[in-house]
Design a protein around this motif. Structure first.
Motif, PDB file in Angstrom:
ATOM      1  N   GLY A 140      41.272  43.047  36.188  1.00 23.67           N
ATOM      2  CA  GLY A 140      41.174  44.482  36.479  1.00 23.67           C
ATOM      3  C   GLY A 140      42.024  45.317  35.542  1.00 23.67           C
ATOM      4  O   GLY A 140      42.091  45.057  34.344  1.00 23.67           O
ATOM      5  N   TYR A 141      42.670  46.333  36.091  1.00 25.16           N
ATOM      6  CA  TYR A 141      43.540  47.175  35.271  1.00 25.16           C
ATOM      7  C   TYR A 141      44.954  46.617  35.172  1.00 25.16           C
ATOM      8  O   TYR A 141      45.883  47.327  34.788  1.00 25.16           O
ATOM      9  CB  TYR A 141      43.537  48.619  35.772  1.00 25.16           C
ATOM     10  N   ILE A 143      47.028  45.582  37.500  1.00 24.82           N
ATOM     11  CA  ILE A 143      47.953  46.025  38.534  1.00 24.82           C
ATOM     12  C   ILE A 143      47.815  45.094  39.733  1.00 24.82           C
ATOM     13  O   ILE A 143      46.705  44.895  40.238  1.00 24.82           O
ATOM     14  CB  ILE A 143      47.661  47.489  38.937  1.00 24.82           C
ATOM     15  N   PRO A 144      48.917  44.498  40.184  1.00 24.67           N
ATOM     16  CA  PRO A 144      48.832  43.512  41.271  1.00 24.67           C
ATOM     17  C   PRO A 144      48.067  44.058  42.473  1.00 24.67           C
ATOM     18  O   PRO A 144      48.251  45.214  42.869  1.00 24.67           O
ATOM     19  CB  PRO A 144      50.304  43.246  41.625  1.00 24.67           C
ATOM     20  N   GLY A 145      47.200  43.215  43.045  1.00 25.87           N
ATOM     21  CA  GLY A 145      46.485  43.586  44.255  1.00 25.87           C
ATOM     22  C   GLY A 145      45.229  44.394  44.028  1.00 25.87           C
ATOM     23  O   GLY A 145      44.575  44.803  44.986  1.00 25.87           O
ATOM     24  N   THR A 146      44.902  44.637  42.769  1.00 23.77           N
ATOM     25  CA  THR A 146      43.676  45.395  42.484  1.00 23.77           C
ATOM     26  C   THR A 146      42.780  44.591  41.555  1.00 23.77           C
ATOM     27  O   THR A 146      43.246  43.738  40.809  1.00 23.77           O
ATOM     28  CB  THR A 146      43.986  46.738  41.808  1.00 23.77           C
ATOM     29  N   HIS A 147      41.525  44.833  41.632  1.00 22.98           N
ATOM     30  CA  HIS A 147      40.573  44.162  40.744  1.00 22.98           C
ATOM     31  C   HIS A 147      39.300  44.991  40.705  1.00 22.98           C
ATOM     32  O   HIS A 147      39.106  45.898  41.514  1.00 22.98           O
ATOM     33  CB  HIS A 147      40.284  42.747  41.249  1.00 22.98           C
ATOM     34  N   PHE A 148      38.427  44.694  39.749  1.00 25.74           N
ATOM     35  CA  PHE A 148      37.122  45.352  39.722  1.00 25.74           C
ATOM     36  C   PHE A 148      36.225  44.697  40.772  1.00 25.74           C
ATOM     37  O   PHE A 148      36.537  43.634  41.308  1.00 25.74           O
ATOM     38  CB  PHE A 148      36.468  45.227  38.344  1.00 25.74           C
ATOM     39  N   THR A 149      35.108  45.336  41.049  1.00 29.31           N
ATOM     40  CA  THR A 149      34.120  44.762  41.968  1.00 29.31           C
ATOM     41  C   THR A 149      33.685  43.380  41.455  1.00 29.31           C
ATOM     42  O   THR A 149      33.538  43.182  40.246  1.00 29.31           O
ATOM     43  CB  THR A 149      32.890  45.681  42.048  1.00 29.31           C
ATOM     44  N   ALA A 150      33.502  42.434  42.369  1.00 33.13           N
ATOM     45  CA  ALA A 150      33.023  41.113  41.972  1.00 33.13           C
ATOM     46  C   ALA A 150      31.695  41.274  41.231  1.00 33.13           C
ATOM     47  O   ALA A 150      30.766  41.899  41.764  1.00 33.13           O
ATOM     48  CB  ALA A 150      32.847  40.228  43.197  1.00 33.13           C
ATOM     49  N   PRO A 151      31.587  40.747  40.018  1.00 38.79           N
ATOM     50  CA  PRO A 151      30.378  40.976  39.210  1.00 38.79           C
ATOM     51  C   PRO A 151      29.077  40.664  39.938  1.00 38.79           C
ATOM     52  O   PRO A 151      28.100  41.411  39.816  1.00 38.79           O
ATOM     53  CB  PRO A 151      30.597  40.050  38.003  1.00 38.79           C
TER      54      PRO A 151
ATOM     55  N   SER B  88      41.866  41.274  21.991  1.00 37.48           N
ATOM     56  CA  SER B  88      43.220  41.602  22.447  1.00 37.48           C
ATOM     57  C   SER B  88      43.390  41.401  23.953  1.00 37.48           C
ATOM     58  O   SER B  88      44.444  40.963  24.412  1.00 37.48           O
ATOM     59  CB  SER B  88      43.567  43.047  22.074  1.00 37.48           C
ATOM     60  N   HIS B  89      42.377  41.746  24.724  1.00 37.67           N
ATOM     61  CA  HIS B  89      42.442  41.595  26.178  1.00 37.67           C
ATOM     62  C   HIS B  89      41.029  41.718  26.745  1.00 37.67           C
ATOM     63  O   HIS B  89      40.086  41.999  26.011  1.00 37.67           O
ATOM     64  CB  HIS B  89      43.411  42.598  26.811  1.00 37.67           C
ATOM     65  N   LEU B  90      40.905  41.520  28.048  1.00 35.38           N
ATOM     66  CA  LEU B  90      39.580  41.311  28.637  1.00 35.38           C
ATOM     67  C   LEU B  90      38.904  42.576  29.162  1.00 35.38           C
ATOM     68  O   LEU B  90      37.846  42.489  29.782  1.00 35.38           O
ATOM     69  CB  LEU B  90      39.676  40.277  29.772  1.00 35.38           C
ATOM     70  N   HIS B  91      39.483  43.745  28.962  1.00 36.78           N
ATOM     71  CA  HIS B  91      38.788  44.963  29.396  1.00 36.78           C
ATOM     72  C   HIS B  91      37.471  45.086  28.633  1.00 36.78           C
ATOM     73  O   HIS B  91      37.402  44.837  27.429  1.00 36.78           O
ATOM     74  CB  HIS B  91      39.665  46.196  29.178  1.00 36.78           C
ATOM     75  N   HIS B 180      50.194  46.180  28.555  1.00 38.48           N
ATOM     76  CA  HIS B 180      48.974  46.813  29.083  1.00 38.48           C
ATOM     77  C   HIS B 180      48.669  46.335  30.502  1.00 38.48           C
ATOM     78  O   HIS B 180      47.972  47.020  31.256  1.00 38.48           O
ATOM     79  CB  HIS B 180      47.807  46.517  28.149  1.00 38.48           C
ATOM     80  N   TYR B 181      49.142  45.168  30.841  1.00 35.02           N
ATOM     81  CA  TYR B 181      49.069  44.679  32.221  1.00 35.02           C
ATOM     82  C   TYR B 181      50.481  44.702  32.789  1.00 35.02           C
ATOM     83  O   TYR B 181      51.444  44.462  32.058  1.00 35.02           O
ATOM     84  CB  TYR B 181      48.559  43.228  32.280  1.00 35.02           C
TER      85      TYR B 181
END
Lengths: 324, 324
Positions: A140-141, A143-151, B88-91, B180-181
């Motif tokens: 995700g971005y 940040i602990p505890g956050t993620h994008f929607t499961a693909p 560089s990263h997975l975004h 970045h993370y």
């Protein structure tokens, strides 16, 4: 883990902004040629094959070549507006941009499952893309505890074959198998793989998109009476193996047996396009997936002239981002 | 089944043609900013993040956003010339174009395995893309007995972490973990995911690419004495959550807690870029991954002025396809 609902709001706002000052979609429907090049060798002047059928505020992508997401931005269309995707066949010039569309849509928390219609094999293709998105979505971005929607929650894949009819959002989509592949009838490969052409019967008009095909009675029948025929085209000299597909430097072009068969049977020359448009009595002809032998900047009048030997209606070669 | 060796010859010829009349790569090295936008919302004026380091006739891609293959064509670079890719990263704005590059390379029978260097997770990402290519490669050009090269034979993935040094084709690439993370040290997520910055020590000069990062002593150390620093930049107002990342319409921007943390800690404001360039004593500063609040066509002088409060060397905001 909680999902990043907050960022969804933010990116939606940004996405809304991305259309500011650009042409809004018409209330009726518009067919936008996002990318008008054809073939797996990227071109400096034409983007890879991709189209957007815009119906009201909804966007339906028809093939998704590399850079389709960027071409959408140039057309003033947001990823959030995509309701469905139609893939004609599995050649990578027609699918190369699908990973970016699915992944960027996930990263911007687009709402709802995107429906993807395509020929046999499209499910395996999309499943691979979703697997590729997994680690990026998990991090995700950062940040602990956050993620994008499961693909796997962002799409719904529907495999269709020639003869299929799909009712979608108040209009009808019909598919036929075309002649872009020449696997023999009854063969295992013919069962496994098909290349499709699509007809969109909208409230106000009908649009037929050939995808890639050689001469085909099925495609001609599909196109019969259509208001707009969007057809591929290949230079007749390229099809005959006597000219390079690009830049006119025939001396460097050495056709192989495989490529000669592919170019001569699996694509349409200007004469063949004109014959199909004439037989199908279409209202208007637009050429995309343009594989010409032209020198940059040179006239394409000869292609239109060859078409007009057979077809008397309006005909033109589309540029990227044209609207019809 | 035999492979399509014949078509390889053909497409190689076409690929060779694609560079005709375009600028050939210099004998030394050139860093080309293929795409200078940043973020998962595609932009009409800047392509998604991608860069090409051209060393002699070899191309090394540094991040591969949507449309990278097309941007390469615009830069006169052939897919066949790519020797390695650095992610560089997975975004997904940094990886969205990778599917097209790998798949179009396969469809045009590019020779040799493409080496892909990236952070933990890049192997899973690439494996998904290869799985997505499988049905398209199997159906090939639709001619019985022929197919494209098996996707898994077209790449070699090398996962690297901060601290890694890679010797490649006569030059050295060093990676550090950046900020970045913000997964906590020792956490499972910190072990699983890293965002990297790269330094390329070439025979004639050194280039540092920040990728996406917040302020970072590790990146500053990596950049120390570099001839060219290619840095990301985010508008300070955007970073502070007081302006929209694009188009200057702050009233539609509603920062969430997650987005505020992401924007304020994981990116660099103009002042922070200037401070880093000054501390690292770099020879030249080029901004890419540009996330500005500017109105289209408006001056970007204020960003350069903020940088020059701290850094006295040459600084500019790159456009797509600039060469350094």
């Amino acid at each position: 883990m909680r999902t990043q609902r907050g960022s969804a709001t933010t990116w939606l706002a940004i996405l809304a902004l991305s259309a500011v000052g650009m042409a809004a979609a018409a209330d009726g429907d518009t067919f936008i040629t996002l990318g008008t090049h054809g073939g797996p060798v990227p071109d400096a002047r034409r983007s890879e094959p991709a189209n957007a059928l815009v119906v009201g505020q909804a966007v339906y992508l028809v093939d998704v070549g590399d850079g389709a997401a960027e071409q959408m931005a140039k057309a003033g269309l947001s990823l959030q507006a995509i309701k469905a995707v139609f893939i004609s066949h599995l050649h990578f010039d027609h699918t190369g941009g699908l990973f970016a569309v699915l992944a960027l849509r996930d990263q911007t928390s687009a709402a709802g499952r995107l429906r993807i219609y395509g020929p046999p094999g499209i499910r395996e293709t999309v499943n691979g893309l979703l697997a590729a998105m997994k680690p990026g979505a998990e991090s995700g971005y950062g940040i602990p505890g956050t993620h994008f929607t499961a693909p796997e929650d962002t799409v719904e894949v529907i495999e269709i074959r020639g003869g299929a009819q799909v009712a979608i959002d108040g209009f009808k989509v019909s598919a036929v198998e075309n002649t872009h592949y020449s696997f023999p009838p009854g063969s295992e490969m013919r069962k496994r793989f098909q290349s499709l052409s699509f007809r969109f019967d909208l409230p106000d008009r009908s649009i037929v998109y050939t995808g890639d095909t050689g001469p085909s009675d099925a495609v001609t029948a599909l196109a019969t009476g259509a208001d707009l025929l969007v057809s591929e085209l290949i230079d007749a000299q390229v099809a005959g193996g006597t000219a390079a597909p690009a830049h006119g430097a025939a001396e460097l072009y050495t056709p192989s047996e495989v490529m000669r068969e592919h170019m001569s049977k699996h694509h349409l020359t200007p004469d063949q396009v004109g014959q199909m448009a004439s037989r199908a009595k279409v209202g208007r002809l637009v050429i995309t997936h343009f594989v010409g032998g032209r020198v940059p900047g040179a006239s394409t009048d000869s292609y239109i002239a060859a078409i007009h030997k057979w077809y008397g209606g309006p005909a033109e070669i589309a540029d990227d981002l044209n609207r019809y």
